[in-house]
Design an enzyme around this catalytic site. Structure first.
Site, mmCIF file in Angstrom:
data_model
loop_
_atom_site.group_PDB
_atom_site.id
_atom_site.type_symbol
_atom_site.label_atom_id
_atom_site.label_comp_id
_atom_site.label_asym_id
_atom_site.label_seq_id
_atom_site.Cartn_x
_atom_site.Cartn_y
_atom_site.Cartn_z
ATOM 1 N N GLY A 61 3.019 -1.869 -7.199
ATOM 2 C CA GLY A 61 3.478 -2.122 -5.842
ATOM 3 C C GLY A 61 2.373 -2.098 -4.807
ATOM 4 O O GLY A 61 1.190 -2.122 -5.112
ATOM 5 N N SER A 62 2.812 -2.000 -3.568
ATOM 6 C CA SER A 62 1.962 -2.126 -2.394
ATOM 7 C C SER A 62 1.028 -0.933 -2.206
ATOM 8 O O SER A 62 1.329 0.189 -2.612
ATOM 9 C CB SER A 62 2.853 -2.247 -1.157
ATOM 10 O OG SER A 62 2.109 -2.096 0.020
ATOM 11 N N THR A 63 -0.063 -1.189 -1.506
ATOM 12 C CA THR A 63 -1.003 -0.117 -1.164
ATOM 13 C C THR A 63 -0.366 0.915 -0.245
ATOM 14 O O THR A 63 -0.855 2.038 -0.142
ATOM 15 C CB THR A 63 -2.258 -0.689 -0.470
ATOM 16 O OG1 THR A 63 -1.857 -1.443 0.676
ATOM 17 C CG2 THR A 63 -3.052 -1.560 -1.422
ATOM 18 N N GLY A 65 2.094 2.486 -0.893
ATOM 19 C CA GLY A 65 2.541 3.547 -1.786
ATOM 20 C C GLY A 65 1.705 4.813 -1.652
ATOM 21 O O GLY A 65 2.220 5.930 -1.786
#
Length: 130
Positions: A61-63, A65
């Protein structure tokens, strides 16, 4: 039983092992206010990561996170420690900025651990006390 791995984030944390063989996305997958896994498709859906030694293969997932992990720590519902099969940048940064001890690349099977699990992120050692 003691396993040796690679140190990612320093410190020591102990708790009950919460294991999954499914990657975790902290953004949209874990509620930063409660520590509950909210991803309805994840096998650990509904369980809390708070105070647990959270073992999963890798993050996804996305940074953002990393900042969700930081939110878990600020809300005192973060895992006591993290074990990955292969750590990637998002989870490493999240663990470091959140003060969550972390290791990866263990020389044995984490799923076989039971009892209280202790992760020493400074030495890369993971041990279980029955």
């Amino acid at each position: 039983m003691t396993l040796k791995g690679r140190s990612i984030a320093k410190g020591t944390g102990s708790g009950e092992l919460l294991y999954t063989d499914t990657p975790i996305s902290f953004l949209g997958g874990v509620d930063a206010a409660t520590g509950i896994i909210i991803d309805e498709k994840h096998p650990l859906h509904g369980q809390s990561v708070a105070g647990k030694v959270l073992a999963f293969p890798y993050g996804k997932g996305s940074t953002v996170g990393s900042y969700v992990m930081y939110g878990l720590a600020r809300n005192k519902v973060a895992p006591a420690a993290i074990i990955n099969t292969e750590c990637e940048t998002i989870i490493a940064i999240g663990a470091i900025i959140s003060g969550i001890p972390m290791v990866d690349r263990l020389d044995g099977d984490v799923a076989g651990l039971s009892g209280t699990v202790t992760v020493n992120g400074s030495t890369g050692e993971v041990s279980a006390a029955e």
